[in-house]
Each structure stands twice: as structure tokens, then as C-alpha cells.
Scaffold this motif. Structure first.
Motif, PDB file in Angstrom:
ATOM      1  N   GLN A   1      13.541  22.121 -42.317  1.00 48.01           N
ATOM      2  CA  GLN A   1      14.257  21.017 -42.964  1.00 48.01           C
ATOM      3  C   GLN A   1      15.046  20.247 -41.909  1.00 48.01           C
ATOM      4  O   GLN A   1      14.608  19.206 -41.454  1.00 48.01           O
ATOM      5  CB  GLN A   1      15.118  21.560 -44.113  1.00 48.01           C
ATOM      6  N   CYS A   2      16.189  20.785 -41.474  1.00 48.92           N
ATOM      7  CA  CYS A   2      16.947  20.041 -40.462  1.00 48.92           C
ATOM      8  C   CYS A   2      16.312  20.161 -39.092  1.00 48.92           C
ATOM      9  O   CYS A   2      16.580  19.363 -38.205  1.00 48.92           O
ATOM     10  CB  CYS A   2      18.392  20.507 -40.410  1.00 48.92           C
TER      11      CYS A   2
ATOM     12  N   ILE B   1      23.231  25.557 -38.680  1.00 51.75           N
ATOM     13  CA  ILE B   1      22.872  26.202 -37.400  1.00 51.75           C
ATOM     14  C   ILE B   1      23.242  25.292 -36.226  1.00 51.75           C
ATOM     15  O   ILE B   1      23.556  25.767 -35.140  1.00 51.75           O
ATOM     16  CB  ILE B   1      21.390  26.619 -37.376  1.00 51.75           C
TER      17      ILE B   1
ATOM     18  N   TYR C   1      16.778  22.323 -36.717  1.00 60.69           N
ATOM     19  CA  TYR C   1      17.564  22.815 -35.585  1.00 60.69           C
ATOM     20  C   TYR C   1      17.117  24.207 -35.144  1.00 60.69           C
ATOM     21  O   TYR C   1      17.066  24.505 -33.954  1.00 60.69           O
ATOM     22  CB  TYR C   1      19.055  22.826 -35.936  1.00 60.69           C
ATOM     23  N   CYS C   2      16.755  25.044 -36.118  1.00 57.06           N
ATOM     24  CA  CYS C   2      16.307  26.399 -35.776  1.00 57.06           C
ATOM     25  C   CYS C   2      14.852  26.413 -35.343  1.00 57.06           C
ATOM     26  O   CYS C   2      14.363  27.416 -34.829  1.00 57.06           O
ATOM     27  CB  CYS C   2      16.461  27.320 -36.989  1.00 57.06           C
ATOM     28  N   THR C   3      14.152  25.307 -35.619  1.00 60.98           N
ATOM     29  CA  THR C   3      12.690  25.306 -35.594  1.00 60.98           C
ATOM     30  C   THR C   3      12.078  25.636 -34.224  1.00 60.98           C
ATOM     31  O   THR C   3      11.160  26.468 -34.157  1.00 60.98           O
ATOM     32  CB  THR C   3      12.175  23.951 -36.121  1.00 60.98           C
TER      33      THR C   3
HETATM   34  S1  FES Z   1      15.548  24.131 -40.696  1.00 61.91           S
HETATM   35 FE1  FES Z   1      17.699  23.874 -40.626  1.00 61.91          FE
HETATM   36  S2  FES Z   1      18.311  25.756 -39.785  1.00 61.91           S
HETATM   37 FE2  FES Z   1      16.219  26.067 -40.085  1.00 61.91          FE
END
Ligand code: FES
Ligand code: FES
Lengths: 169, 782
Positions: free
Chosen positions: A99-100, B193, A102-104
């Protein structure tokens, strides 16, 4: 006292001076401009910074740059770009495994590391293997699905090769 | 791709290619020549007087450019807060602490240096002499009297709100049964995150400030920066670049943003600040944190006749942007999805020496849903009735919509029974109950939990919010037939670059690859209110819908003129405007766009260009709802809770992209479930944060969460032209009580009717082994 090191990053060799306390993640991000590797914590907990070091996944925030002297590093930028997506990247895209985002990069690198070791992981094995990477957005369900799809896609050509009797690589 | 397939299609996201390849730009990736770095010296104490600050060693540290204290920032305004609540006490909240500190982690001194490391090193050399004051951490004691967080008020009660509907007192007098409970809704950390971060770039030549911030509200941030810094608003540009999650925590204007912008102006250099995760835990807003008392009156058939709720809400030390408004949403939603005519709610917002609370996914509604959904199970237990049946008897009926709730809200649309029955059927509820009965006789601890929620979102009518609540959109057809959309939403993972492009593709018949959706830049986008409160699609999407109306109308006029036809004789389909019955005589939307650009042969009353900006003021909130069913299995020897089944039937009205909706629900459930089982922010009695890193704060990993089975019912709303409700927070709101109800149900053989969250193994083990009511294993017996 700066130290001279040399690292191969995504196939390109880099030689330069680093402060002994510089973390690998900041060498990659600040010096080499590879900002796809992210920082999400200061306790080695989130995995946003995961890269491959000599083919194995490591948290680049937990390694000094000097410790990577002589090593081969692959970051998300080296896994694939928009023109040449890695099957894992394609699977994250198609299965809505982000989604965001950032962790991807860290997730994708960790998942690639898993499939190297275990080309056909179970759901539980995937969840276990990714337990060093935090995602706050997806609830992990589609990440698990993405890894399953990538695993199937990456196994497929090999099965195909076996079917036609070609030598395995 | 035929455009008729765009609405409701599982289109893969247009934002993903840059994200999966590591080629996007989050705020820490913004690199400007000459960038300097800020670091903060923060209060180690929860509550103290500042006796003396010595910055000489910090100033002398290598690479340091400047050191700032509150004295250096005299002209800068306070950290802003929006709510206008009657009698609200608003403490001074300077960006850097002035004279005293009121929570551990409060920024006291800012250091700016040539590198991140040099700034951090120097911040650690700042010497501050403190005189400790008593911490205020216990909510019930804070409500009762001194010590006070802000002595000037002579109380810790920031505001009190009383809402009455019907006559709760007589309902309780005449009740056949009553139940009551004290429910704890623990403090949580949002934990996006990506931590908070910002870059401020003051350019002395043009006298212009550009701020990149990891924010949900770039335009509101711009206005607030202008007010606080005394800068003309038109000389500020704010940009929300790629934002790595927020969940409400970036719906704020933070002290560090004011300091960074101030420092850049003082130094004529770009200044960057990105918080560490540890700093995030001690200085980014937290969520939840209420002690709630619920009392329910019912008749002997289990119909609820009265509801009394008292809410003690922990606001923390200061008001951030929306701090006091959050628990007011709890107060308004306590009746939940049930037809309860007699309601009395008392809300006290309380100061403590802790980080301010503010919006965190659900923001006030999870607390309300937890209250009423736990309450329904307490009532079911008291009556010996099935929890599903108690819900059936009390849910608002389909024919009662629009439904005026006893506390003054108007629920737009719903079929709550349909969602309940569908969830029960998918879960195989009757079979589960039988299995549970069998299991119990074998000593298995299996529990089934329900939660039938409704929530209020699509924030919202401007008249009902402490800030504007409208949406905005611009649609611009480019001369080449491509489409540029500017939305006032500021998505950070929700996928509007895709869903909004689907809307445009559907209406204009333009391929999705020819559409771009821009957002989050005050120099590019018309004023936008941002993304929060599950509002983007329902409100900014509605503005986009209107803008498309206007573009289509104008395109029809131009096409009619050029083809010498009447507008009434034309139809717009598949990207072509054609004369009805004569499909040969047609113009593509791209041809119309070019004609509008070229400015030749336009109708006399039509201006050149094919572009529209529209705003949408929603007449009401929207009210998504649903039922979640959770099944847990508890390991008797360890108290570990395993979720073995999770079914969610949600109704968010019409859906543009089911894939994205499911993703929102997955993530929402994960956070709600995490509150039920894992997460808690804990301050000790000295106001020290004991869960200040990801080592102590249990944000769940992949191996701690189950798979979710999702389904939907579809009940459109008439609040916006698309019939869409929000879905960003519904999962979180529905999940927490479903999981806790399941855990308590599993523990029913021990005579347990309630236990406090998080239901972590130690606590569950204590309940099983009879240590309840002690230490942190509080649980109430029947
Ligand atoms: S997609 Fe947002 S933290 Fe994993
Ligand atoms: S940044 Fe969190 S583990 Fe490396």
C-alpha cells in the motif's frame, strides 16, 4: 579516521572512504544515492532496510559499512527495474502486496532470499521467513499471496525444462 | 480496455511500479545541495521545571551551525490545535519547551549541524537542569484532583461534554436487567513504518519556503506554517512526497515542523529532520487511551432500553491538531448499530503527563464500538442468550433509514441484519457453536466473537468539523487528449492514483494509461483538505465526479457546435461524442480537447480549454457497517491466543476497485486485531515510557496474524453521487471487539465475562489460573 573500503553494489564496484561508524544503509542511501533501501527503526526490528549481502538477506542498518568491505550487495534497485521486473516484484504488484510501499523493498528482498532457500514454501514458512519485516498497511495477507505467486512463477520454467528433458541449471 | 469495465474492476495499482522498484521519493530521499540536519534534545522527565539550559558544549561541537531554544523562537506561534469545544482548556504549547516540560520526550533544544551524526552528537551535549514535578499518569486520579499537569487551570479536566437522548434514567429504573462494566481501551502507537520527517528549504532570493513533509494534510500544514511563522502563505509551498503510511499520526502539525522551517529561515540553508523510531514512540501522537464505564438496561427479551456511558479520555500533555475532538467521536457513536432510544454520555477529556493522543486509525470510533460490542456480549451472558440473537433483536432495521440516533447523528443507509446473517453463514456459525460445545467437554478453549459495527466517516460536513471538510478536484484535458487530475486528497497508500483514474477513464472513455492523478503539492494542486477519516473517495472523489460532470457538459457543447448538432441529439459513450442514431458523425474526446485548446470554432459563450475545478461539500457523514466473526483457540498451558478463523462482511456502499477495498480491510483488521491481542503503550508511575521501541511495542509480524475471509454487502449512500462510503478504518473498528469477544467467550468456562486488552498470553494465563484482578491480569468475574 576514515577507512577505505570497496563494495560491489548491484554489479558496480565502489571504492571510497567511510567513517567507521557509518552504517551500511547510510552508505547505500546517502553516498550511493540508492534510496530504495529504507530505514524504519533503530532496533533492528522492521526490516525496511533489508538487502542481500553476498546473496543472503541482511538488515543493512545492523551492519557497518566497513563490514561490507569486499562484499557483493544487492539492493531493491538491483532486483529489477520497471523495464525488467523480477517475478517477485510482479507478484507484489499483481497481488496488491503493498500500500504505502515503505516496507516493500525490504519485503521483496527478504522474500527473494526465502525462495532461494525454499522454492516452494508453505504459508507458515512464508510468514516465518518474513517475520523480520514489519508491514503496517497490508495485514500481510496479500504479501503472503504475492510470495506464493512468485514462487509458482519462478518454479514454472524449471518444471517446463524438466518436462522437455532439458538439463537443470 | 472497454471503459464500462473500469468501475468495480480489480485494476492493478498505478503507484506500484515506482514502489516495487525502490524508485519513489519519500521525504528522507529528498536531497538538496547544502542540506543541514536537525536533532533534538528532549525531556527525560515526564513533568519538570526547566531551571537552566546550557548549550555551550553543543554549540562548540564539530559541524554545528546553530542551537535553538524557546528563547530563540519567541515570535513563533504555538503548535496549533483546531477543536472548538465549549469551555476547552488550551495550554500553551511552544514548539520548544518554555520553562517546563509536560511529557518525557518533549523537544527542549534543537541543534542544526552539517551532518545527521554531528547534529545527534551535539544534541547529546546539551545540558538541561530540571526540577522534577509529579507525573500524572493515572486517569481516574487525574480526574479526581491534584497534582495537575497545568497548574494554571487548577484541574486536569480539559473539557466535559454531556450528551443526552431520550430518558436514560427512567429506562434504568424500569429495566428488567442491567449490566455494567469498566472497560479499558489501552494507549496505542500508530507506527507507520516510515517515521515522520520533513525538509524545509528557505530561499532568501525569492523569499520563499518549500517544505517537504511526511504529512496527510499538505495544504493545512501550509496555512498553519504561515500563521505560526508569520510568513505570507503564498510564499510557502508544501509538498507531501511519497508518504510511508500515517494512520492518523501525520494528520497533525508538529513542533519539529515549526522548528525545522524556522531554522531554515534562520540559516538560509535547507534543514532536514527525520525522527528515529525511538523518537517516534516518545513524540509522535498516540491513539486510543480511554477508561470507559458502560451500563446497559434491557427488557427480559434482550431488547436494550437504555445506555449510560462515562468516558475518561487521556488527551496527554497538550492538544495536537485534533486531540480533544477524537473522544467526542466516541461519545457520538456509543449506541453503535443498535436502535437505542435512551442514551446518556458523559465525557471528560483529561490532561496527563504523556504524549498527546490524536487520530489513530478509527480515531474515537474503535473505542465506541468496543464499548457497545462488549456491552452486547455482557448482556447476552447475563441473559444466557446467544450473542448473535441479542444483536438481531437490537440492530437498527433496514426500513428505519435514514436513522436519527438518540445522540443526534443521522445514519445514512444500511441493512445491518443482512451483513450479520451473511457473516454468520460464511463463518458457519451454528456449526461453530456445536463444535465449541463438543470441544468444551474435551477441555478445549475455543471462543467465537462477533462484532456488528457501524462507523462514521467521510469527514465530513464542514459544519460538523473543527476544520473545513469539503473535497476538491481539477480535471484538465491536455491538448493531446491526455488527462491530468489534481485531487485535494493526499493519499499515502490508499491507492487513489488508481481508483480516481478509474473514475476518469469510466466517464471520459480515456485509457487509464493516459490519465495521471497528482496530489500533495500546494503549488500544483488547488487547496485540498487531505486524506484522513476515510474521506478521500467519498468526498474528494465526489468533487472529482462533479468536475467530470462539468468537463463532459462543456465537451458536449463544443462537439455540438463543431458538428452543427444540438447537445440534446448527442450521446457521449466510450470516449466518443456521437449524434444519436448516426455513429459516423462523431468526435473523440481527444478531438474535442484539441479543439478546445486551439480555440477555433468554439460556441460564442464557451471559453477555450477543457478543464474544471469543483468542490464538494458533503451534506452528511457516511456510515459504513458490517459484521466480523472471529474464532480463537487458547492454549491452556501458556495462555496463547490463536485466531483460527476470521470472517469480515463489510458494507462500504458501491466500490470502485474491490482489490483496493480488500487491501484496506486486511490492513484495518490487522491493526484492530493487534490492539486486541498484542499492542499497548505503557507509561510507568513516573511517566516514563516503558514501551519505547519496536522491541517492546508488539506491532505484529506476518507469523502473528491469520488469513481473513472477506465478503461484502452493498448498500449505497445518497450522501455523494457515487453511493460510496469510506473503508479505510472500518476493518480496525470492527475487529478489536470481535477478537476480544472471542477470547472472553473462550474463557467463559472460568466464569469470565470481561478482560482487558491486550489479551496477551501472560494475561490470559493469569485469568485461566485464577490470578485475575491482580497485577496486569485484570478480569471481571460474573
Ligand atoms: S505497505 Fe505500508 S508498511 Fe507495508
Ligand atoms: S531499519 Fe528497521 S531493521 Fe533496519
Amino acid at each position: 579516521m576514515k577507512r577505505s573500503i570497496s563494495v560491489t553494489v548491484n554489479g558496480a564496484k565502489w571504492t571510497g572512504d567511510v567513517e567507521p561508524r557509518t552504517l551500511l544503509v547510510y552508505l547505500l542511501r546517502d553516498t550511493l544515492g540508492l534510496t530504495g533501501t529504507h530505514v524504519g527503526c533503530d532496533t533492528s526490528s522492521c526490516g525496511a532496510c533489508t538487502v542481500l549481502l553476498n546473496g543472503q538477506s541482511v538488515k543493512s542498518c545492523t551492519l557497518l559499512a566497513v563490514q561490507a568491505d569486499g562484499a557483493d550487495v544487492t539492493t531493491i534497485e538491483g532486483i529489477g527495474d520497471a523495464q525488467h521486473l523480477h517475478p517477485m516484484q510482479t507478484a507484489f504488484w499483481e497481488q496488491h502486496g503493498l500500500q504505502c510501499g515503505y516496507c516493500t523493498p525490504g519485503m521483496i528482498v527478504s522474500a527473494c532470499d526465502l525462495l532461494q532457500r525454499n522454492p516452494d514454501p508453505s504459508e507458515a514458512e512464508i510468514r516465518e521467513a518474513l517475520s523480520g519485516n514489519l508491514c503496517r498497511c497490508t495485514g500481510y495477507q496479500n504479501i503472503v499471496k504475492a510470495v506464493q505467486h512468485a514462487a509458482a512463477a519462478m518454479r514454472a520454467p524449471k518444471m517446463e525444462r524438466e518436462r522437455i528433458g532439458a538439463p537443470a541449471d | 480496455m472497454a471503459f464500462t469495465s473500469m468501475m468495480g474492476a480489480r485494476v492493478t495499482r498505478r503507484e506500484d511500479p515506482r514502489l516495487i522498484t525502490g524508485r519513489s521519493t519519500y521525504v528522507d530521499d529528498v536531497k538538496l545541495a547544502g542540506t543541514t540536519y536537525a536533532a533534538f534534545a528532549r525531556s527525560p522527565f515526564a513533568h519538570a521545571k526547566i531551571v537552566r539550559i546550557d548549550v555551550s558544549a553543543a554549540k562548540a561541537s564539530p559541524g554545528v551551525l546553530a542551537v535553538f531554544t524557546a528563547d530563540d523562537m519567541q515570535g513563533v506561534g504555538d503548535v496549533p490545535t483546531a477543536p472548538q469545544i465549549e469551555g476547552l482548556k488550551i495550554p500553551k504549547h511552544p514548539a520548544l519547551a518554555r520553562g517546563r516540560v509536560a511529557y518525557a520526550g518533549e523537544p527542549v533544544v534543537a541543534v542544526v549541524a552539517e551532518t545527521r551524526a554531528a547534529a545527534r552528537d551535539a544534541a547529546d551535549l546539551v545540558e538541561v537542569e530540571y526540577e522534577e514535578l509529579p507525573a500524572v499518569v493515572d486517569l481516574e486520579r487525574a480526574a479526581a484532583g491534584p497534582p495537575y499537569v497545568h497548574d494554571e487551570f487548577g484541574t486536569n479536566i480539559a473539557f466535559t461534554m454531556q450528551i443526552n437522548g431520550g430518558d436514560a434514567e427512567s429506562a434504568f429504573k424500569n429495566a428488567a436487567v442491567t449490566v455494567s462494566e469498566r472497560l479499558l481501551n489501552q494507549r496505542l502507537a500508530p507506527v507507520s513504518i516510515e517515521p515522520r520527517g520533513m525538509v524545509a528549504h528557505w530561499e532568501p532570493g525569492p523569499q520563499h519556503l518549500t517544505v517537504w513533509s511526511s504529512t496527510q494534510i499538505p495544504h493545512l500544514l501550509r496555512t498553519q506554517l504561515a500563521l505560526a511563522l508569520g510568513l505570507p502563505e503564498h510564499r510557502i509551498r508544501t509538498i507531501a512526497p511519497e508518504v510511508g503510511g500515517a494512520f492518523g499520526s501525520k494528520l497533525d502539525v508538529y513542533a519539529e515542523e515549526l522548528v525545522t522551517a524556522f531554522a531554515s529561515r534562520a540559516l538560509d540553508r535547507p534543514v532536514k529532520y527525520v525522527e528515529t523510531r525511538s523518537e517516534s514512540f516518545m513524540s509522535t501522537v498516540h491513539g486510543r487511551d480511554q477508561i470507559d464505564f458502560i451500563e446497559i438496561a434491557a427488557d427480559s427479551d434482550g431488547r436494550i432500553t437504555g445506555l449510560k456511558v462515562k468516558i475518561l479520555a487521556n488527551l496527554g500533555a497538550y492538544h495536537q491538531l485534533l486531540t480533544p475532538a477524537i473522544p467526542t467521536l466516541t461519545a457520538l457513536m456509543v449506541p453503535g448499530a443498535y436502535d437505542i432510544q435512551n442514551v446518556s454520555v458523559t465525557l471528560h477529556g483529561l490532561f496527563t503527563t504523556e504524549v498527546p493522543t490524536d487520530a489513530y486509525r478509527g480515531a474515537g470510533r474503535p473505542e465506541a464500538t468496543y464499548l457497545i460490542e462488549r456491552g452486547l456480549d455482557l448482556l447476552a451472558a447475563k441473559l444466557g442468550m446467544d450473542p448473535a440473537e441479542v444483536r438481531r433483536r437490537n440492530l437498527i432495521k433496514k426500513e428505519q433509514f435514514p436513522y436519527a440516533s438518540a445522540v443526534g447523528l443521522t445514519y445514512d443507509s444500511g441493512d445491518y441484519h443482512a451483513a450479520l446473517e451473511k457473516a454468520l453463514q460464511i463463518a458457519g456459525y451454528d456449526a461453530l457453536r456445536k463444535e465449541q460445545e463438543r470441544g468444551r467437554s474435551e477441555g478445549r478453549l475455543m471462543g467465537i466473537g462477533l462484532s456488528s459495527y457501524v462507523e462514521v466517516c467521510g469527514m465530513g460536513p464542514s459544519s460538523a468539523l473543527p476544520a473545513p471538510g469539503w473535497g476538491s478536484a481539477t480535471v484538465r484535458m491536455e491538448p493531446t487528449g491526455r488527462v491530468t487530475v489534481m485531487t485535494g486528497a493526499s493519499p499515502h497508500g490508499q491507492g487513489e492514483e488508481t481508483t480516481f483514474a478509474q473514475m476518469v477513464s469510466e466517464r471520459l472513455g480515456v485509457p487509464i494509461d493516459d490519465i495521471v492523478v497528482l496530489h500533495g503539492d500546494s503549488a500544483v494542486v488547488q487547496y485540498g483538505i487531505g486524506t484522513f477519516g476515510s474521506r478521500s473517495t467519498a468526498v474528494d472523489g465526489a468533487a472529482l465526479y462533479r468536475a467530470l460532470d462539468t468537463v463532459c457538459e462543456k465537451a458536449m457543447k463544443i462537439a455540438a457546435h463543431q458538428m452543427e448538432a444540438n447537445v440534446g441529439d448527442l450521446e457521449f459513450k466510450n470516449g466518443r461524442i456521437a449524434v444519436k442514431g448516426n455513429p459516423e458523425k462523431a468526435m473523440s474526446i481527444a478531438e474535442v480537447a484539441f479543439a478546445a485548446f486551439r480555440g477555433l470554432n468554439l460556441p460564442p459563450d464557451v471559453e477555450p480549454g477543457l478543464e474544471a475545478t469543483r468542490r464538494f461539500e458533503p451534506p452528511n457523514f457516511v456510515y459504513p457497517f458490517g459484521t466480523h466473526v472471529c474464532v480463537v483457540e487458547i492454549e491452556r498451558s501458556t495462555g496463547a491466543v490463536k485466531v483460527v478463523k476470521y470472517v469480515a462482511v463489510d458494507d462500504c456502499g458501491n466500490v470502485i476497485n474491490p482489490m483496493i477495498v480488500e487491501g484496506q480491510v486486511h490492513g484495518g483488521i490487522a491493526q484492530g486485531l493487534a490492539q486486541a491481542l498484542y499492542e499497548e503503550i505503557v507509561y510507568d508511575e513516573n511517566g516514563q515510557l516503558t514501551t519505547g521501541s519496536l522491541l517492546q511495542y508488539a506491532a505484529p509480524h506476518a507469523n502473528q496474524l491469520p488469513m481473513y475471509e472477506l465478503d461484502r454487502t452493498v448498500t449505497p449512500t445518497d450522501v455523494n453521487p457515487m453511493g460510496i462510503k469510506g473503508v479505510g478504518e472500518a476493518g480496525t473498528i470492527g475487529a478489536t471487539p470481535a477478537v476480544v469477544n472471542a477470547v472472553v467467550d473462550a474463557l467463559a468456562p472460568f466464569g469470565i465475562v470481561n478482560m482487558d486488552m491486550p489479551c496477551k498470553p501472560e494475561r490470559v494465563w493469569r485469568v485461566i489460573n485464577g490470578y485475575d484482578g491482580k497485577a496486569n491480569g485484570k478480569a471481571a468475574k460474573k
